[in-house]
Design a protein around this motif. Structure first.
Motif, PDB file in Angstrom:
ATOM      1  N   ASP A  90       0.784  -1.274  -0.040  1.00  0.00           N
ATOM      2  CA  ASP A  90       0.027   0.032  -0.074  1.00  0.00           C
ATOM      3  C   ASP A  90       0.834   1.239  -0.056  1.00  0.00           C
ATOM      4  O   ASP A  90       2.232   1.248   0.260  1.00  0.00           O
ATOM      5  N   VAL A  92       0.590   5.498   1.344  1.00  0.00           N
ATOM      6  CA  VAL A  92      -0.110   6.365   2.146  1.00  0.00           C
ATOM      7  C   VAL A  92       0.610   7.983   2.123  1.00  0.00           C
ATOM      8  O   VAL A  92       1.473   8.065   2.127  1.00  0.00           O
ATOM      9  N   GLY A 112     -10.439   5.446   1.345  1.00  0.00           N
ATOM     10  CA  GLY A 112      -9.306   5.234   1.845  1.00  0.00           C
ATOM     11  C   GLY A 112      -8.745   6.318   2.920  1.00  0.00           C
ATOM     12  O   GLY A 112      -7.689   6.149   3.504  1.00  0.00           O
ATOM     13  N   LYS A 131      -4.989   6.166   2.060  1.00  0.00           N
ATOM     14  CA  LYS A 131      -4.448   4.892   1.823  1.00  0.00           C
ATOM     15  C   LYS A 131      -5.117   4.383   0.548  1.00  0.00           C
ATOM     16  O   LYS A 131      -6.268   4.411   0.263  1.00  0.00           O
ATOM     17  N   ALA A 132      -3.964   3.526  -0.234  1.00  0.00           N
ATOM     18  CA  ALA A 132      -4.343   2.990  -1.257  1.00  0.00           C
ATOM     19  C   ALA A 132      -3.483   1.763  -1.422  1.00  0.00           C
ATOM     20  O   ALA A 132      -2.402   1.646  -1.221  1.00  0.00           O
ATOM     21  N   GLN A 157      -4.532  10.811  -3.542  1.00  0.00           N
ATOM     22  CA  GLN A 157      -3.573  10.998  -2.721  1.00  0.00           C
ATOM     23  C   GLN A 157      -2.523  12.251  -3.297  1.00  0.00           C
ATOM     24  O   GLN A 157      -1.894  12.911  -2.543  1.00  0.00           O
TER      25      GLN A 157
END
Length: 259
Positions: A90, A92, A112, A131-132, A157
């Motif tokens: 992930d 972030v 996310g 988050k992804a 993001q």
């Protein structure tokens, strides 16, 4: 299981002003994570007394992205990515500190996105993070410097980063700080009503940080904090010892060798 007496080191306590601030932040937070680091001299004993099995731990790698002078960190922005053994990783983008009431409804509803209070003995910080998921092959290429950092992050993001990064700092200015190898163990200690997480971070200079943590809902924070403190202290965790933060230690280490 035998337990150890609590240590004689005074336990840091929040001031009245800090307690009032925490109470104001809790209603707007999604979760609370209670953390404590274990001094090196106590680690083996604590691992045994908590019944941790190191062979059940998951291998991970974490890298941070910042400028050589840590301009993002000074501005309260943390950008990182994580590889997880045999699983997708992930990415972030994190902001800290934040006041939940100041965040827009659209941002709070974004996929996310979450707000969490991280509390350690004597201190706390309220953070927001987006988050992804990220494919391991892409993460590895970025960690090796073979792929631009920005490619790990979603459009949302990147927008969050660009809205909060210091003026003049762009994605192309970021360096890969890391990676750091760590072990993460999720376990259920005997005699404790909540699941716990142990993370052992191994830094390239040979130093290590062992952090114990447990999560709870905001409305349970004070009760779970009291229960966790009593449980850990009874098993020899010196909660009055100086606390180390994994992120700051990593950033300062890699920034120093890249300077």
């Amino acid at each position: 299981m035998s337990t150890a007496p609590t240590t004689g080191t005074p336990l840091p306590a929040l001031t009245a002003e800090q307690l009032a601030e925490v109470l104001a932040l809790l209603p707007g937070s999604d979760s609370v994570e209670l953390k404590a680091t274990v001094p090196g001299v106590d680690r083996r004993r604590v691992v045994e007394r908590l019944g941790m099995d190191p062979l059940e731990a998951e291998l991970r790698q974490v890298a941070f992205f910042d400028t050589t002078d840590l301009a993002l960190n000074r501005a309260g922005v943390v950008v990182r990515a994580r590889r997880i053994q045999r699983k997708p990783g992930d990415s972030v983008v994190k902001l800290r500190p934040v006041v939940p009431a100041d965040l827009s409804e659209d941002l709070r509803a974004a996929a996310g996105f979450g707000v969490e209070i991280d509390a350690m003995p004597g201190g706390f910080v309220c953070s927001a993070r987006m988050k992804a998921a990220a494919e391991d092959k892409d993460l590895r290429r970025v960690f090796l410097g073979d792929r631009p950092v920005r490619r790990l992050f979603t459009k949302e993001q990147r927008a969050l980063f660009e809205a909060h990064a210091p003026e003049g700092v762009d994605w192309d200015d970021l360096r890969v700080l890391g990676p750091i190898t760590l072990l993460k163990l999720k376990f259920a200690p005997e005699g404790f009503a909540h699941r716990m997480v142990a993370e052992l971070w191994a830094y390239p200079d040979g130093s290590q940080i062992l952090e114990l943590s447990t999560k709870c809902a905001p409305d349970q924070a004070f009760a779970v904090a009291a229960e966790t403190k009593a449980y850990l202290a009874a098993r020899g965790v010196d909660l009055g010892a100086p606390q180390q933060t994994k992120t700051r230690t990593a950033l300062e280490y890699f920034a120093s060798i890249d300077a």
